[in-house]
Scaffold this motif. Structure first.
Motif, PDB file in Angstrom:
ATOM      1  N   SER A   1       0.851  -1.189   0.000  1.00 47.17           N
ATOM      2  CA  SER A   1       0.000   0.000   0.000  1.00 47.17           C
ATOM      3  C   SER A   1       0.887   1.240   0.000  1.00 47.17           C
ATOM      4  O   SER A   1       2.100   1.142   0.153  1.00 47.17           O
ATOM      5  CB  SER A   1      -0.927   0.010   1.223  1.00 47.17           C
ATOM      6  OG  SER A   1      -0.267   0.538   2.362  1.00 47.17           O
ATOM      7  N   THR A   2       0.242   2.375  -0.142  1.00 43.12           N
ATOM      8  CA  THR A   2       0.982   3.635  -0.136  1.00 43.12           C
ATOM      9  C   THR A   2       0.919   4.322   1.230  1.00 43.12           C
ATOM     10  O   THR A   2       1.453   5.414   1.389  1.00 43.12           O
ATOM     11  CB  THR A   2       0.406   4.589  -1.205  1.00 43.12           C
ATOM     12  OG1 THR A   2      -0.991   4.787  -0.941  1.00 43.12           O
ATOM     13  CG2 THR A   2       0.600   4.023  -2.600  1.00 43.12           C
ATOM     14  N   LEU A   3       0.286   3.670   2.202  1.00 45.87           N
ATOM     15  CA  LEU A   3       0.176   4.261   3.533  1.00 45.87           C
ATOM     16  C   LEU A   3       1.551   4.374   4.196  1.00 45.87           C
ATOM     17  O   LEU A   3       2.411   3.532   4.002  1.00 45.87           O
ATOM     18  CB  LEU A   3      -0.731   3.424   4.431  1.00 45.87           C
ATOM     19  CG  LEU A   3      -2.198   3.315   4.067  1.00 45.87           C
ATOM     20  CD1 LEU A   3      -2.939   2.481   5.105  1.00 45.87           C
ATOM     21  CD2 LEU A   3      -2.835   4.687   3.948  1.00 45.87           C
ATOM     22  N   LYS A   4       1.700   5.393   4.993  1.00 44.33           N
ATOM     23  CA  LYS A   4       2.925   5.582   5.773  1.00 44.33           C
ATOM     24  C   LYS A   4       2.678   5.269   7.249  1.00 44.33           C
ATOM     25  O   LYS A   4       3.615   5.006   7.990  1.00 44.33           O
ATOM     26  CB  LYS A   4       3.439   7.028   5.636  1.00 44.33           C
ATOM     27  CG  LYS A   4       3.760   7.408   4.203  1.00 44.33           C
ATOM     28  CD  LYS A   4       4.932   6.619   3.690  1.00 44.33           C
ATOM     29  CE  LYS A   4       5.259   7.012   2.269  1.00 44.33           C
ATOM     30  NZ  LYS A   4       5.560   5.900   1.409  1.00 44.33           N
ATOM     31  N   GLU A   5       1.414   5.339   7.686  1.00 48.84           N
ATOM     32  CA  GLU A   5       1.074   5.010   9.065  1.00 48.84           C
ATOM     33  C   GLU A   5      -0.279   4.310   9.103  1.00 48.84           C
ATOM     34  O   GLU A   5      -1.076   4.434   8.165  1.00 48.84           O
ATOM     35  CB  GLU A   5       1.084   6.247   9.963  1.00 48.84           C
ATOM     36  CG  GLU A   5       0.163   7.360   9.534  1.00 48.84           C
ATOM     37  CD  GLU A   5       0.275   8.585  10.441  1.00 48.84           C
ATOM     38  OE1 GLU A   5       1.356   8.842  10.993  1.00 48.84           O
ATOM     39  OE2 GLU A   5      -0.744   9.267  10.592  1.00 48.84           O
ATOM     40  N   ILE A   6      -0.489   3.561  10.185  1.00 49.45           N
ATOM     41  CA  ILE A   6      -1.725   2.795  10.344  1.00 49.45           C
ATOM     42  C   ILE A   6      -2.224   2.911  11.784  1.00 49.45           C
ATOM     43  O   ILE A   6      -1.453   3.247  12.683  1.00 49.45           O
ATOM     44  CB  ILE A   6      -1.549   1.305   9.965  1.00 49.45           C
ATOM     45  CG1 ILE A   6      -0.474   0.639  10.831  1.00 49.45           C
ATOM     46  CG2 ILE A   6      -1.243   1.147   8.489  1.00 49.45           C
ATOM     47  CD1 ILE A   6      -0.362  -0.872  10.632  1.00 49.45           C
ATOM     48  N   PRO A   7      -3.511   2.599  11.989  1.00 45.63           N
ATOM     49  CA  PRO A   7      -4.033   2.642  13.357  1.00 45.63           C
ATOM     50  C   PRO A   7      -3.523   1.464  14.185  1.00 45.63           C
ATOM     51  O   PRO A   7      -3.416   0.344  13.688  1.00 45.63           O
ATOM     52  CB  PRO A   7      -5.551   2.557  13.169  1.00 45.63           C
ATOM     53  CG  PRO A   7      -5.748   1.901  11.852  1.00 45.63           C
ATOM     54  CD  PRO A   7      -4.556   2.266  11.017  1.00 45.63           C
ATOM     55  N   VAL A   8      -3.192   1.754  15.440  1.00 44.06           N
ATOM     56  CA  VAL A   8      -2.708   0.723  16.357  1.00 44.06           C
ATOM     57  C   VAL A   8      -3.390   0.899  17.708  1.00 44.06           C
ATOM     58  O   VAL A   8      -3.830   1.992  18.062  1.00 44.06           O
ATOM     59  CB  VAL A   8      -1.175   0.778  16.550  1.00 44.06           C
ATOM     60  CG1 VAL A   8      -0.444   0.575  15.241  1.00 44.06           C
ATOM     61  CG2 VAL A   8      -0.735   2.061  17.218  1.00 44.06           C
TER      62      VAL A   8
END
Length: 182
Positions: free
Chosen positions: A67-74
Motif C-alpha cells: 500500500s501507499t500508507l505511511k502510518e496505520i491505526p494501532v
C-alpha cells in the motif's frame, strides 16, 4: 479496560518473532494492500509498548509492502507478558480459516509451555493426560479433544508436518495418516 487507537508510522512497528503465522500468501497480501489503499486499515493492529506486533501481522505486512500508507491505526497494550501475547495471537488466529493446523499446533504448544513455566497450568494426578491440555483448551475456548488432536501433529513425521504446513495435506487426512504411524 479502555483501549485507545493511535496512528503509528509503519517504519516504527516491529514484527513479532513469536508470531505463530509462518506463511503469508503474497497474492492475498497484495489484494489486501489494494483494499487498504482504497479504504484504509479498518481494524487497528495491536502492539506492545515496545512497538512489537501482538495481533494484525497480515494487515501490517499488506500495508507496509503493498500500500501507499505511511502510518496505520494501532492499539497499544501495556505490560504484555509472553503468555498473554501468545494467548492473544492464538485467540485471533483461531478465528481465521487460513491459519494452517501446523501453525496452530506450534502456537498452542508455545502457549502451553509458557503457561506451565508461569505456573498457570497446574499438572495434577487428575489430569487424564498429565500435560495440561484441558487447561489450555479452556483458556483458548476450544474442546479438549480438538486441542489434543491438533497438538498431536507435533509428534507426526516431519514429512506429514511439512505437507500440512504447505497446504498439500488437510488436518483431517494428516490426523488419519499420522495416527497410524505412531
Amino acid at each position: 479496560m479502555t483501549l485507545k487507537i493511535e496512528y503509528m508510522k509503519l517504519s516504527e512497528i516491529k514484527p513479532d518473532p513469536l508470531n505463530p503465522r509462518k506463511f503469508m500468501d503474497k497474492a492475498k497480501l497484495k489484494l489486501m494492500g489494494e483494499t487498504i489503499n482504497k479504504h484504509g486499515v479498518q481494524n487497528p493492529i495491536h502492539i506492545d509498548e515496545d512497538d512489537c506486533i501482538i495481533a494484525g501481522h497480515r494487515r501490517f505486512e499488506a500495508a507496509k509492502n503493498y500500500s501507499t500508507l505511511k502510518e496505520i491505526p494501532v492499539i497499544v497494550h501495556k505490560d504484555v507478558t509472553t503468555s498473554l501475547r501468545l494467548e492473544l495471537q492464538c485467540l485471533e488466529d483461531v478465528q481465521k480459516e487460513d491459519w494452517n493446523a501446523m501453525e496452530r499446533a506450534e502456537a498452542w504448544e508455545n502457549l502451553r509451555q509458557e503457561m506451565i513455566a508461569n505456573g498457570e497450568i497446574k499438572i495434577s494426578k487428575y489430569d487424564p493426560h498429565g500435560k495440561g491440555f484441558g487447561q489450555l483448551a479452556k483458556r483458548i475456548g476450544l474442546s479438549d479433544n480438538y486441542v489434543m488432536d491438533v497438538l498431536a501433529l507435533l509428534r507426526y513425521p516431519k514429512e506429514i508436518q511439512d505437507y500440512v504446513s504447505e497446504g498439500k495435506l488437510s488436518f483431517a487426512v494428516a490426523s488419519t495418516i499420522g495416527g497410524s504411524t505412531k
